[in-house]
Design a protein around this motif. Structure first.
Motif, PDB file in Angstrom:
ATOM      1  N   ASP A  42       0.817  -1.300  -0.017  1.00  0.00           N
ATOM      2  CA  ASP A  42       0.000  -0.038  -0.027  1.00  0.00           C
ATOM      3  C   ASP A  42       0.764   1.107  -0.090  1.00  0.00           C
ATOM      4  N   ARG A  43       0.811   2.084  -0.914  1.00  0.00           N
ATOM      5  CA  ARG A  43       1.586   3.303  -1.107  1.00  0.00           C
ATOM      6  C   ARG A  43       0.534   4.490  -1.599  1.00  0.00           C
ATOM      7  N   PRO A  44      -0.157   4.842  -0.466  1.00  0.00           N
ATOM      8  CA  PRO A  44      -1.232   5.721  -0.590  1.00  0.00           C
ATOM      9  C   PRO A  44      -0.965   7.107  -0.912  1.00  0.00           C
ATOM     10  N   LEU A  45       0.493   7.780  -0.751  1.00  0.00           N
ATOM     11  CA  LEU A  45       0.603   9.180  -1.125  1.00  0.00           C
ATOM     12  C   LEU A  45       1.202   9.315  -2.248  1.00  0.00           C
ATOM     13  N   LYS A  46       0.916  10.249  -3.080  1.00  0.00           N
ATOM     14  CA  LYS A  46       1.298  10.376  -4.456  1.00  0.00           C
ATOM     15  C   LYS A  46       2.131  11.783  -4.614  1.00  0.00           C
ATOM     16  N   CYS A  47       3.210  11.745  -5.412  1.00  0.00           N
ATOM     17  CA  CYS A  47       3.880  12.832  -5.383  1.00  0.00           C
ATOM     18  C   CYS A  47       2.867  14.082  -6.405  1.00  0.00           C
ATOM     19  N   PRO A  48       2.718  15.045  -5.754  1.00  0.00           N
ATOM     20  CA  PRO A  48       1.868  16.093  -6.346  1.00  0.00           C
ATOM     21  C   PRO A  48       2.538  16.644  -7.667  1.00  0.00           C
ATOM     22  N   TRP A  49       3.771  16.503  -7.993  1.00  0.00           N
ATOM     23  CA  TRP A  49       4.619  17.164  -9.151  1.00  0.00           C
ATOM     24  C   TRP A  49       3.914  16.598 -10.475  1.00  0.00           C
ATOM     25  N   LYS A  50       3.611  17.595 -11.457  1.00  0.00           N
ATOM     26  CA  LYS A  50       2.848  17.114 -12.670  1.00  0.00           C
ATOM     27  C   LYS A  50       3.859  16.105 -13.526  1.00  0.00           C
ATOM     28  N   GLY A  51       3.215  15.065 -13.907  1.00  0.00           N
ATOM     29  CA  GLY A  51       3.951  14.098 -14.680  1.00  0.00           C
ATOM     30  C   GLY A  51       4.664  13.260 -13.823  1.00  0.00           C
ATOM     31  N   CYS A  52       4.940  13.439 -12.442  1.00  0.00           N
ATOM     32  CA  CYS A  52       5.759  12.411 -11.836  1.00  0.00           C
ATOM     33  C   CYS A  52       4.573  11.181 -11.204  1.00  0.00           C
ATOM     34  N   LYS A  53       4.937  10.056 -11.466  1.00  0.00           N
ATOM     35  CA  LYS A  53       3.973   9.092 -10.910  1.00  0.00           C
ATOM     36  C   LYS A  53       4.488   8.018  -9.641  1.00  0.00           C
ATOM     37  N   MET A  54       5.357   8.868  -8.972  1.00  0.00           N
ATOM     38  CA  MET A  54       6.062   8.174  -7.842  1.00  0.00           C
ATOM     39  C   MET A  54       4.975   8.182  -6.547  1.00  0.00           C
ATOM     40  N   THR A  55       4.822   6.998  -5.897  1.00  0.00           N
ATOM     41  CA  THR A  55       3.926   7.141  -4.670  1.00  0.00           C
ATOM     42  C   THR A  55       4.738   6.422  -3.605  1.00  0.00           C
ATOM     43  N   PHE A  56       4.222   6.952  -2.217  1.00  0.00           N
ATOM     44  CA  PHE A  56       5.070   6.628  -1.222  1.00  0.00           C
ATOM     45  C   PHE A  56       4.095   5.896  -0.066  1.00  0.00           C
ATOM     46  N   LYS A  57       4.890   5.377   0.944  1.00  0.00           N
ATOM     47  CA  LYS A  57       4.224   4.674   2.062  1.00  0.00           C
ATOM     48  C   LYS A  57       4.118   5.780   3.143  1.00  0.00           C
ATOM     49  N   TRP A  58       5.199   6.573   3.277  1.00  0.00           N
ATOM     50  CA  TRP A  58       5.383   7.591   4.276  1.00  0.00           C
ATOM     51  C   TRP A  58       5.402   9.135   3.840  1.00  0.00           C
ATOM     52  N   ALA A  59       4.874   9.866   4.589  1.00  0.00           N
ATOM     53  CA  ALA A  59       4.835  11.545   4.421  1.00  0.00           C
ATOM     54  C   ALA A  59       6.202  11.812   4.281  1.00  0.00           C
ATOM     55  N   TRP A  60       7.238  11.457   5.091  1.00  0.00           N
ATOM     56  CA  TRP A  60       8.441  12.038   5.045  1.00  0.00           C
ATOM     57  C   TRP A  60       9.064  11.874   3.804  1.00  0.00           C
ATOM     58  N   SER A  61       9.012  10.362   3.370  1.00  0.00           N
ATOM     59  CA  SER A  61       9.587  10.019   2.024  1.00  0.00           C
ATOM     60  C   SER A  61       9.293  10.895   0.851  1.00  0.00           C
ATOM     61  N   ARG A  62       7.852  11.113   0.819  1.00  0.00           N
ATOM     62  CA  ARG A  62       7.301  11.999  -0.146  1.00  0.00           C
ATOM     63  C   ARG A  62       7.983  13.347  -0.311  1.00  0.00           C
ATOM     64  N   THR A  63       7.844  13.917   1.082  1.00  0.00           N
ATOM     65  CA  THR A  63       8.635  15.109   1.388  1.00  0.00           C
ATOM     66  C   THR A  63       9.991  15.421   0.803  1.00  0.00           C
ATOM     67  N   GLU A  64      10.721  14.454   0.993  1.00  0.00           N
ATOM     68  CA  GLU A  64      12.164  14.393   0.762  1.00  0.00           C
ATOM     69  C   GLU A  64      12.246  13.971  -1.031  1.00  0.00           C
ATOM     70  N   HIS A  65      11.348  13.149  -1.458  1.00  0.00           N
ATOM     71  CA  HIS A  65      11.321  13.157  -2.698  1.00  0.00           C
ATOM     72  C   HIS A  65      10.970  14.485  -3.677  1.00  0.00           C
ATOM     73  N   ILE A  66      10.084  15.134  -3.133  1.00  0.00           N
ATOM     74  CA  ILE A  66       9.790  16.528  -3.919  1.00  0.00           C
ATOM     75  C   ILE A  66      10.950  17.280  -3.893  1.00  0.00           C
TER      76      ILE A  66
END
Length: 109
Positions: A42-66
């Protein structure tokens, strides 16, 4: 929500992970729900960047990815003469470990 056994219900009420071999105990049901992502895809968090398809399990990992998209480098070595910047806390931690640089603590006012 239904449970296959009385034991499953008891584990649920006590916020204990029901996955065989895990059994971690959590302060609240919220943290148990978050923990269960460890055992699933389960990876409910999506990258909000247009065109990016990355998904994440944890909010901190999405924040670092952005930061890959924005170029932000919020971690700065405070060692005099260094000033290196880092995008990820893990890179900053490695830098401190390898160089012996330490975080300067400031007094709270």
């Amino acid at each position: 929500m239904s449970f296959s056994s009385e034991k499953q219900l008891t584990l649920h009420k006590r916020n204990i992970c029901p996955v065989k071999g895990c059994g971690k105990n959590f302060f609240s049901h919220k943290y148990l729900v978050q923990h269960r992502r460890v055992h699933s895809d389960d990876r409910p968090l999506k990258c909000p960047w247009k065109g990016c398809k990355m998904t994440f399990k944890w909010a901190w990992s999405r924040t670092e990815h952005i930061r890959v998209h924005t170029g932000a480098r919020p971690y700065v070595c405070a060692e005099p003469g260094c000033g290196q910047t880092f995008r990820f806390v893990s890179d900053f931690s490695r830098h401190k470990r390898k160089t012996g640089h330490s975080v300067k603590k400031t007094k709270k006012r």
